[in-house]
Enzyme design. Structure first.
Site, PDB file in Angstrom:
ATOM      1  N   HIS A 239       3.319 -78.252  39.502  1.00 29.81           N
ATOM      2  CA  HIS A 239       3.264 -76.911  38.908  1.00 29.81           C
ATOM      3  C   HIS A 239       3.973 -75.872  39.761  1.00 29.81           C
ATOM      4  O   HIS A 239       4.093 -74.715  39.357  1.00 29.81           O
ATOM      5  CB  HIS A 239       1.806 -76.494  38.662  1.00 29.81           C
ATOM      6  CG  HIS A 239       1.008 -76.217  39.901  1.00 29.81           C
ATOM      7  ND1 HIS A 239       0.190 -77.159  40.493  1.00 29.81           N
ATOM      8  CD2 HIS A 239       0.895 -75.098  40.653  1.00 29.81           C
ATOM      9  CE1 HIS A 239      -0.392 -76.633  41.550  1.00 29.81           C
ATOM     10  NE2 HIS A 239       0.019 -75.378  41.675  1.00 29.81           N
ATOM     11  N   ASP A 267       0.588 -83.842  38.122  1.00 33.35           N
ATOM     12  CA  ASP A 267       0.887 -82.651  38.921  1.00 33.35           C
ATOM     13  C   ASP A 267       1.570 -83.097  40.212  1.00 33.35           C
ATOM     14  O   ASP A 267       1.005 -83.004  41.299  1.00 33.35           O
ATOM     15  CB  ASP A 267      -0.382 -81.862  39.231  1.00 33.35           C
ATOM     16  CG  ASP A 267      -0.068 -80.460  39.764  1.00 33.35           C
ATOM     17  OD1 ASP A 267       1.132 -80.108  39.810  1.00 33.35           O
ATOM     18  OD2 ASP A 267      -1.002 -79.735  40.127  1.00 33.35           O
ATOM     19  N   GLY A 347      -1.549 -70.501  47.012  1.00 32.01           N
ATOM     20  CA  GLY A 347      -0.537 -70.758  48.026  1.00 32.01           C
ATOM     21  C   GLY A 347      -0.717 -72.104  48.711  1.00 32.01           C
ATOM     22  O   GLY A 347       0.211 -72.626  49.329  1.00 32.01           O
ATOM     23  N   SER A 349      -1.276 -74.857  47.081  1.00 34.29           N
ATOM     24  CA  SER A 349      -0.797 -75.894  46.167  1.00 34.29           C
ATOM     25  C   SER A 349       0.312 -76.725  46.792  1.00 34.29           C
ATOM     26  O   SER A 349       1.230 -76.200  47.427  1.00 34.29           O
ATOM     27  CB  SER A 349      -0.257 -75.258  44.884  1.00 34.29           C
ATOM     28  OG  SER A 349      -1.295 -74.907  44.016  1.00 34.29           O
ATOM     29  N   SER A 364      -3.574 -80.024  44.160  1.00 37.32           N
ATOM     30  CA  SER A 364      -3.275 -79.638  42.789  1.00 37.32           C
ATOM     31  C   SER A 364      -3.937 -78.318  42.433  1.00 37.32           C
ATOM     32  O   SER A 364      -3.280 -77.313  42.219  1.00 37.32           O
ATOM     33  CB  SER A 364      -3.725 -80.739  41.821  1.00 37.32           C
ATOM     34  OG  SER A 364      -3.551 -80.327  40.481  1.00 37.32           O
TER      35      SER A 364
END
Length: 395
Positions: A239, A267, A347, A349, A364
């Site tokens: 993402h 993801d 942030g 991720s 994720s």
């Protein structure tokens, strides 16, 4: 905190977007970076040691352990990780899942009544406890697959097979239990197989963020965290960017581009690196704990300790709560995620999840924060490597 740049062997510098202590390997910064004023070389955990001093300290703080207890737990978790595939083969069709029992310090293997006494004795001889349950892992996985085929409303957070409960657990946001669409979904889910319903404080969301200071990589105005180095680049969350999107580093220089990306449904993504950037199997310690080498990607069992690093909240630890969970984000369902009790924030991720010195996956999303607590899911790294034909950069 601004990322430090340290010399490592003959490499000029390392880029880290991960958190404190040891997690995933990260790409190196542009050539010409210099060492910090301290001139400190990275502290690397010897291969013979169970973990770095910093990792042991983090586990002691998170779980209330002495140093010896923390070492013993890591050694027991490593033994359980190695034992799990052997026990699965021994149980055969009677296998019903397994998990690490922190109190007993060993793997527990669930089997159905179909398991012979010989098979049960063999599993115990391998060092695991045996629990007899009603439903096999194959039956539970089939029930979850049927639920995967349903259309979940926003109030449904996730669903996964829970080997400890021998059922599929469907988690619903607490304030949505009475929602008509949620109740209709639960009725359909219960028809798919053995299901229990749990509640979460909030619905899950991904952890991407707008441009802020810190130690990120950027794609457009989105900041995310690097996961693990692979030969030719690094893996991260899908993402965070689409295939073809350019990526810049913490210093604004061009790093490379997304070569593959999938979200939702999955993801995960991978980014190629060039323009003077390279990869090493190291995560820096953010000035708090020693640096950790990544030595493999053996999958930790449910119940094992696990830690996460990210560019916002740095280093946090917890336990593996569930594997192969389907998470229902607002953008759509994502499958085969692993659920943890570790917190994260926007942030983080794409950042690294690691157990001991074994890479586990990339961050994720989740719910909560690192002030009040929460839960976070990661995409298993081995799935990403297999999907794109990548090789994890290990020491």
């Amino acid at each position: 905190m601004r990322r430090t740049r340290l010399k490592h062997v003959c490499l000029a510098a390392l880029l880290t977007l991960g958190g404190l202590g040891g997690t995933g390997a990260l790409p190196a910064a542009a050539a010409g970076d210099t060492a910090p004023a301290s001139g400190r070389a990275p502290e690397i955990t010897p291969a013979s040691a169970p973990a770095s001093a910093g990792l042991l300290s983090a586990l002691r703080e998170r779980f209330g352990l002495t140093e010896d207890e923390a070492k013993a737990r890591l050694e027991a978790e490593a033994a359980a990780t190695a034992l799990e595939p052997k026990a699965r083969r021994t149980a055969g069709a009677a296998y019903a899942g397994s998990w690490f029992d922190a109190d007993a310090g060993r793997l527990t293997v669930a089997v159905t009544a179909r398991a012979s006494q010989t098979a049960r004795a063999a599993i115990r001889a391998q060092g695991a406890e045996v629990r007899v349950v009603e439903h096999s892992a194959q039956a539970l996985d089939a029930a979850k697959s049927r639920i995967d085929g349903l259309s979940a409303p926003p109030g449904v957070a996730s669903w996964h097979v829970d080997p400890t409960a021998n059922t599929v657990v469907v988690t619903v946001a607490r304030d949505k239990r009475a929602d008509n669409d949620v109740r209709r979904f639960l009725t359909q889910a219960r028809a798919a197989g053995p299901v229990t319903v749990d509640t979460a404080a909030a619905a899950p969301a991904t952890f991407a963020a707008g441009t802020v200071g810190g130690d990120p990589y950027y794609t457009g105005n989105v900041r995310c965290s690097i996961g693990f180095s692979v030969y030719g680049g690094f893996v991260t969350a899908g993402h965070c960017g689409r295939a073809g999107a350019g990526v810049s580093g913490w210093d604004g220089s061009y790093v490379g581009a997304f070569q593959g990306s999938s979200f939702p449904d999955n993801d995960y993504a991978w980014v190629s690196v060039g323009s003077g950037w390279w990869t090493v199997p190291v995560v820096l310690g953010w000035g708090t704990v020693p640096d950790q080498l990544v030595r493999g990607s053996a999958e930790a069992p449910v119940g094992a300790s696990i830690c996460r690093s990210g560019s916002t909240t740095h280093w946090h630890c917890g336990t593996v709560l569930a594997r192969n969970e389907t998470v229902n984000y607002s953008q759509g369902a994502v499958h085969q995620l692993t659920k943890t009790s570790v917190c994260a924030e926007p942030g983080d991720s794409g950042g690294s999840f690691i157990s001991g010195d074994q890479a586990q996956g990339v961050t994720s999303g989740g719910w909560g924060n690192c002030s009040g607590g929460g839960e976070t899911w990661f995409q298993p790294v081995n799935e990403i490597l297999n999907r794109y034909g990548l090789t994890l950069h290990t020491y």
